[in-house]
Design a protein around this motif. Structure first.
Motif: not given
Length: 279
Positions: A35-36, A66-73, A75-77, A109-110
């Motif tokens: 997804t990311v 890794a940074v983008l994954l962290a951002f996703y975790f 901010t995902a809703t 938040g997810k």
């Protein structure tokens, strides 16, 4: 500057960032990564510039992901919505339960890093113990100091009822503490706290209200599971039918009505898993 050292430092920071966040174990990590990466491919020029900045700074592809994954975790809703003619119940990531009245919407938040819900319309909450729980509406904020309450935010009004524990209501830069049996009502001209009938323990739309006539027990169990968002394991070989009315907002009361009438027994395996079996 040592490029490898720089990459290692940022990678370690990304790992630390992710390790501090509790990810739902049921989430397929490959699916999340896919997804990311798909999002990366669809990014507009601004995002491309950001990724190029990462590369210009000497950050490795792995660190970027890794940074983008962290951002996703973070901010995902999840957004849930009850249609105009139905009630929706949902078990949130912290196991708190929300019952949305028809025509209402909620978003949170997810991975529930912050226990915060954005609400449009009306909802009943049963909140699990934990650090803070906040419900935000366009008209005010409700901070949970207890477990069971109702929030309704429509137009310019905010209505809150406390059934158990305590809640703090913020409206027009003022706050009210509500105890069981008290409610708040505020609009453009007034804001006040008052009492309501304490014999009313649940809002009407939060009641499991069903009539059954010779219904297979599997059907009855499925209805209870769907409403209370629990898992009920029925002992193999039980083929009984149930006739009667159930009107309660309490899971155990619903189980008692069904099991006692059919001479069955039930047992909680944990808070949300129940087994039903013969005596």
């Amino acid at each position: 500057m040592d490029k490898n050292k720089n990459n290692q430092s940022i990678s370690e920071k990304a790992d630390m960032l992710i390790s501090q966040y509790h990810v739902n174990p049921n989430v397929d990590k490959e699916e999340v990564l896919g997804t990311v990466l798909n999002k990366i491919e669809r990014k507009e020029t601004k995002s491309v510039r950001q990724i190029n900045w990462f590369r210009a700074a000497g950050i490795s592809a792995a660190a970027t992901v890794a940074v983008l994954l962290a951002f996703y975790f973070f901010t995902a809703t999840i957004a849930i919505s009850a249609g105009d003619s139905k009630i929706l119940t949902y078990r949130m990531p912290d196991d708190s339960r929300i019952v949305l009245r028809s025509g209402s919407n909620a978003e949170f938040g997810k991975y529930f890093r912050k226990r915060q819900v954005a609400l449009e319309g009306e909802a009943y909450f049963e909140v699990e113990k934990g650090d803070g729980f906040v419900v935000k509406t366009d008209n005010g904020i409700v901070r949970v100091l207890g477990t069971r309450f109702l929030v309704s935010g429509k137009n310019s009004r905010l209505n809150v009822k406390c059934y158990q524990g305590k809640v703090e209501t913020e409206f027009e830069n003022k706050s009210w503490i509500l105890e069981p049996g008290t409610q708040f009502a505020g609009d453009e001209s007034t804001a006040n706290k008052s009492r309501f009938d304490e014999s009313v323990q649940f809002p009407d739309f939060a009641l499991f209200s069903k009539n059954f006539t010779s219904a297979p027990l599997t059907e009855v169990v499925q209805r209870i599971e769907d409403f209370f968002k629990v898992q009920i394991n029925l002992q193999p070989g039980i083929t009984k039918t149930f006739s009667g009315s159930i009107q309660t907002a309490n899971l155990e009361s619903a189980l008692q009505i069904v099991c006692e009438s059919l001479r069955l027994n039930y047992e909680f395996e944990d808070d949300y898993r129940i087994k039903i079996f013969n005596y």
